[in-house]
Scaffold this motif. Structure first.
Motif, PDB file in Angstrom:
ATOM      1  N   GLN A   1      -9.469  25.101 -78.435  1.00 47.70           N
ATOM      2  CA  GLN A   1      -9.829  24.835 -80.125  1.00 47.70           C
ATOM      3  C   GLN A   1     -11.814  24.902 -80.158  1.00 47.70           C
ATOM      4  N   LEU A   2     -12.180  24.724 -78.921  1.00 48.77           N
ATOM      5  CA  LEU A   2     -13.960  24.558 -78.574  1.00 48.77           C
ATOM      6  C   LEU A   2     -14.121  25.864 -79.332  1.00 48.77           C
ATOM      7  N   PRO A   3     -15.359  25.378 -79.729  1.00 49.66           N
ATOM      8  CA  PRO A   3     -16.556  26.951 -80.728  1.00 49.66           C
ATOM      9  C   PRO A   3     -16.716  28.366 -79.631  1.00 49.66           C
ATOM     10  N   GLU A   4     -17.149  29.242 -80.788  1.00 50.47           N
ATOM     11  CA  GLU A   4     -17.271  30.515 -79.565  1.00 50.47           C
ATOM     12  C   GLU A   4     -18.113  30.096 -78.952  1.00 50.47           C
ATOM     13  N   ARG A   5     -18.437  31.489 -78.529  1.00 48.94           N
ATOM     14  CA  ARG A   5     -19.525  31.351 -77.528  1.00 48.94           C
ATOM     15  C   ARG A   5     -20.973  31.425 -77.024  1.00 48.94           C
ATOM     16  N   SER A   6     -21.082  31.065 -78.286  1.00 46.28           N
ATOM     17  CA  SER A   6     -22.584  30.676 -78.888  1.00 46.28           C
ATOM     18  C   SER A   6     -23.536  29.541 -78.559  1.00 46.28           C
ATOM     19  N   SER A   7     -22.244  28.750 -77.627  1.00 50.01           N
ATOM     20  CA  SER A   7     -22.908  27.194 -77.642  1.00 50.01           C
ATOM     21  C   SER A   7     -21.514  27.246 -75.970  1.00 50.01           C
ATOM     22  N   LEU A   8     -22.600  26.275 -75.432  1.00 48.32           N
ATOM     23  CA  LEU A   8     -21.686  25.693 -74.628  1.00 48.32           C
ATOM     24  C   LEU A   8     -20.515  25.449 -74.501  1.00 48.32           C
ATOM     25  N   ARG A   9     -19.245  25.532 -73.688  1.00 46.58           N
ATOM     26  CA  ARG A   9     -18.283  24.959 -73.811  1.00 46.58           C
ATOM     27  C   ARG A   9     -18.120  23.781 -73.199  1.00 46.58           C
ATOM     28  N   VAL A  10     -18.568  22.477 -73.449  1.00 49.10           N
ATOM     29  CA  VAL A  10     -18.122  21.512 -72.351  1.00 49.10           C
ATOM     30  C   VAL A  10     -17.137  20.391 -72.726  1.00 49.10           C
ATOM     31  N   VAL A  11     -16.592  19.957 -71.937  1.00 46.92           N
ATOM     32  CA  VAL A  11     -14.982  19.528 -72.185  1.00 46.92           C
ATOM     33  C   VAL A  11     -14.656  18.667 -70.934  1.00 46.92           C
ATOM     34  N   GLY A  12     -14.118  17.047 -71.863  1.00 47.47           N
ATOM     35  CA  GLY A  12     -13.459  16.513 -70.427  1.00 47.47           C
ATOM     36  C   GLY A  12     -13.620  15.460 -70.384  1.00 47.47           C
ATOM     37  N   SER A  13     -13.971  14.222 -69.968  1.00 45.86           N
ATOM     38  CA  SER A  13     -13.300  12.630 -69.897  1.00 45.86           C
ATOM     39  C   SER A  13     -14.309  12.925 -70.788  1.00 45.86           C
ATOM     40  N   THR A  14     -14.000  10.837 -71.150  1.00 44.05           N
ATOM     41  CA  THR A  14     -14.411  10.753 -72.653  1.00 44.05           C
ATOM     42  C   THR A  14     -15.602   9.073 -71.976  1.00 44.05           C
ATOM     43  N   THR A  15     -15.662   9.260 -70.794  1.00 38.16           N
ATOM     44  CA  THR A  15     -16.145   8.266 -70.570  1.00 38.16           C
ATOM     45  C   THR A  15     -17.295   9.207 -70.361  1.00 38.16           C
ATOM     46  N   VAL A  16     -17.936   9.820 -69.558  1.00 39.88           N
ATOM     47  CA  VAL A  16     -18.851  11.232 -69.392  1.00 39.88           C
ATOM     48  C   VAL A  16     -19.596  11.336 -70.767  1.00 39.88           C
ATOM     49  N   GLN A  17     -18.450  11.721 -71.793  1.00 34.82           N
ATOM     50  CA  GLN A  17     -19.023  12.411 -73.046  1.00 34.82           C
ATOM     51  C   GLN A  17     -20.384  12.062 -73.187  1.00 34.82           C
ATOM     52  N   PRO A  18     -20.534  10.442 -73.817  1.00 33.53           N
ATOM     53  CA  PRO A  18     -21.742  10.526 -74.337  1.00 33.53           C
ATOM     54  C   PRO A  18     -22.478  10.669 -73.343  1.00 33.53           C
ATOM     55  N   VAL A  19     -22.902  10.280 -72.469  1.00 33.84           N
ATOM     56  CA  VAL A  19     -24.096  10.320 -71.355  1.00 33.84           C
ATOM     57  C   VAL A  19     -24.990  12.289 -71.755  1.00 33.84           C
ATOM     58  N   MET A  20     -23.231  13.216 -71.756  1.00 35.45           N
ATOM     59  CA  MET A  20     -23.764  14.868 -72.107  1.00 35.45           C
ATOM     60  C   MET A  20     -24.863  14.847 -73.592  1.00 35.45           C
ATOM     61  N   GLU A  21     -23.357  13.945 -74.540  1.00 38.81           N
ATOM     62  CA  GLU A  21     -24.129  14.005 -75.886  1.00 38.81           C
ATOM     63  C   GLU A  21     -25.848  14.137 -75.822  1.00 38.81           C
ATOM     64  N   ALA A  22     -25.662  12.891 -74.802  1.00 36.54           N
ATOM     65  CA  ALA A  22     -27.114  12.655 -75.076  1.00 36.54           C
ATOM     66  C   ALA A  22     -27.960  13.513 -74.312  1.00 36.54           C
ATOM     67  N   VAL A  23     -27.681  14.259 -73.192  1.00 31.30           N
ATOM     68  CA  VAL A  23     -28.536  15.152 -72.465  1.00 31.30           C
ATOM     69  C   VAL A  23     -28.717  16.002 -73.436  1.00 31.30           C
ATOM     70  N   ALA A  24     -27.710  16.440 -73.928  1.00 34.94           N
ATOM     71  CA  ALA A  24     -27.755  17.568 -74.792  1.00 34.94           C
ATOM     72  C   ALA A  24     -28.635  17.488 -76.259  1.00 34.94           C
ATOM     73  N   ALA A  25     -28.907  16.191 -76.642  1.00 33.19           N
ATOM     74  CA  ALA A  25     -29.592  16.507 -77.475  1.00 33.19           C
ATOM     75  C   ALA A  25     -30.589  15.730 -77.640  1.00 33.19           C
ATOM     76  N   ARG A  26     -31.460  15.142 -76.350  1.00 32.51           N
ATOM     77  CA  ARG A  26     -32.416  15.028 -75.980  1.00 32.51           C
ATOM     78  C   ARG A  26     -33.256  15.526 -74.650  1.00 32.51           C
ATOM     79  N   ILE A  27     -32.743  16.685 -74.210  1.00 30.42           N
ATOM     80  CA  ILE A  27     -32.925  17.695 -73.539  1.00 30.42           C
ATOM     81  C   ILE A  27     -33.270  18.695 -73.698  1.00 30.42           C
ATOM     82  N   ALA A  28     -31.424  19.223 -73.876  1.00 28.99           N
ATOM     83  CA  ALA A  28     -30.902  20.668 -74.003  1.00 28.99           C
ATOM     84  C   ALA A  28     -31.184  21.324 -75.650  1.00 28.99           C
ATOM     85  N   GLU A  29     -31.340  21.113 -76.334  1.00 30.31           N
ATOM     86  CA  GLU A  29     -31.450  21.034 -77.879  1.00 30.31           C
ATOM     87  C   GLU A  29     -32.782  21.806 -78.215  1.00 30.31           C
ATOM     88  N   PRO A  30     -32.852  20.817 -77.076  1.00 29.52           N
ATOM     89  CA  PRO A  30     -35.277  21.502 -77.554  1.00 29.52           C
ATOM     90  C   PRO A  30     -35.963  22.102 -76.824  1.00 29.52           C
TER      91      PRO A  30
END
Length: 337
Positions: free
Chosen positions: A71-100
């Motif tokens: 159900q994840l979005p199309e190939r334009s975005s990296l599809r990251v899935v799994g542990s809800t423990t790790v999820q907030p860390v990856m969301e912060a990495v995406a927002a503060r490091i990857a997206e810029p």
């Protein structure tokens, strides 16, 4: 209005296993009481939950986030899935490091086992795992440890117990000990466990020598002849917040969750408390030096040859990412022996 009746859109109540009649059932009138299901008399096929509005809303948001990998979005975005423990860390990495840097990532929960399956079958680029790698698991993938987390044993705030040994935890979770009989505190034990796809459960099973009755026959046989079973009366929860809500709403409750999530819940005013395990308190120091028993790695998994996924994983090795890991209450991989 303090109590609301809202649709159980994501099957939260249906997925929770009902405990024995002897257990204390969290009531909607209790603080942070977990969801209860009723059949509406006029429409018996529609399941609804009666709970505090905030608690049900939070659980609904968690369930909505924990969609399957396809159900994840199309190939334009990296599809990251799994542990809800790790999820907030990856969301912060995406927002503060990857997206810029122009790298977009769609991040969803679902559990550690979902992460491994999704990476192996190609429906996700990166899997978030919060348990050790199983033998022969997804052999054509790269496994990168980014940090370590402690699994905390939690009880209701009113419970005076301060430490539990491995034998005492086993006695509680097999159902041998059915009541808390401490000075001035006499209540039935309410067990909160985890669903089989959750990495937290695997860590607890390894430590306790117990196996969830929800495991399939092969997994239970692989645990060995001496492995006991977690009592079938235990509630099965999904994400850590769900476990925390159950324990917060049950005076006799006991559960096991990410230490970082337990601390965050206590800071937010949830009536839970972390107990020592084998007379060792779970802290950043005891997790880093290995003296606390329930420690798990936080891992990112990606298929070898997936350059986009590899580049994203490499971002977690930066100093900025390590600071994000520390802010989340975890130990960066390089800080542990």
């Amino acid at each position: 209005m303090d109590i609301e009746r809202i649709p159980d859109r994501f099957g939260i109540c249906r997925h929770s296993k009902k405990p024995s009649e002897e257990a204390v059932h969290p009531q909607p009138s209790e603080p942070y009481g977990a969801a209860h299901c009723l059949l509406t008399p006029t429409t018996p096929s529609r399941t609804r939950c009666v709970t505090r509005f905030a608690a049900c809303l939070l659980l609904s948001m968690l369930a909505a986030a924990s969609v399957s990998a396809n159900q994840l979005p199309e190939r334009s975005s990296l599809r990251v899935v799994g542990s809800t423990t790790v999820q907030p860390v990856m969301e912060a990495v995406a927002a503060r490091i990857a997206e810029p840097l122009g790298v977009a990532a769609a991040i969803r929960g679902g559990g550690s086992n979902v992460a491994v399956s999704a990476v192996c079958d190609g429906t996700a680029d990166v899997g978030m795992v919060s348990r050790a790698r199983a033998v022969e698991e997804c052999r054509d993938a790269a496994w990168t440890t980014i940090g370590y987390d402690g699994v905390a044993v939690i009880v209701h705030q009113s419970n005076p117990v301060r430490t539990l040994s491995r034998d005492e935890i086993r006695s509680l979770y097999t159902g041998q000990t059915r009541r808390w009989t401490l000075s001035g505190f006499d209540h039935p034990v309410v067990l909160v466990s985890k669903a089989p796809e959750r990495g937290t459960l695997a860590v607890f099973e390894d430590y306790s020598g117990l196996v969830s009755p929800a495991r399939d026959g092969a997994a239970r046989a692989g645990a060995g002849a001496n492995a006991g079973l977690i009592a079938p009366t235990a509630w099965e929860s999904g994400a850590n917040l769900e476990s925390i809500l159950w324990v917060a709403g049950s005076v006799g409750g006991i559960g096991f969750v990410s230490l970082a999530d337990a601390r965050g819940a206590m800071e937010a005013g949830m009536p839970i408390r972390v107990v020592d395990v084998d007379w060792v308190a779970p802290t950043i120091a005891t997790i880093a030096d290995g003296t606390y028993a329930l420690v798990r790695p936080l891992i990112l998994v990606h298929r070898t040859g997936n350059a986009r996924a590899q580049a994203f994983v490499m971002m977690t090795r930066s100093d900025a990412a390590k600071e994000i890991i520390r802010e989340a209450g975890f130990v960066p991989a390089e800080a542990a022996p």
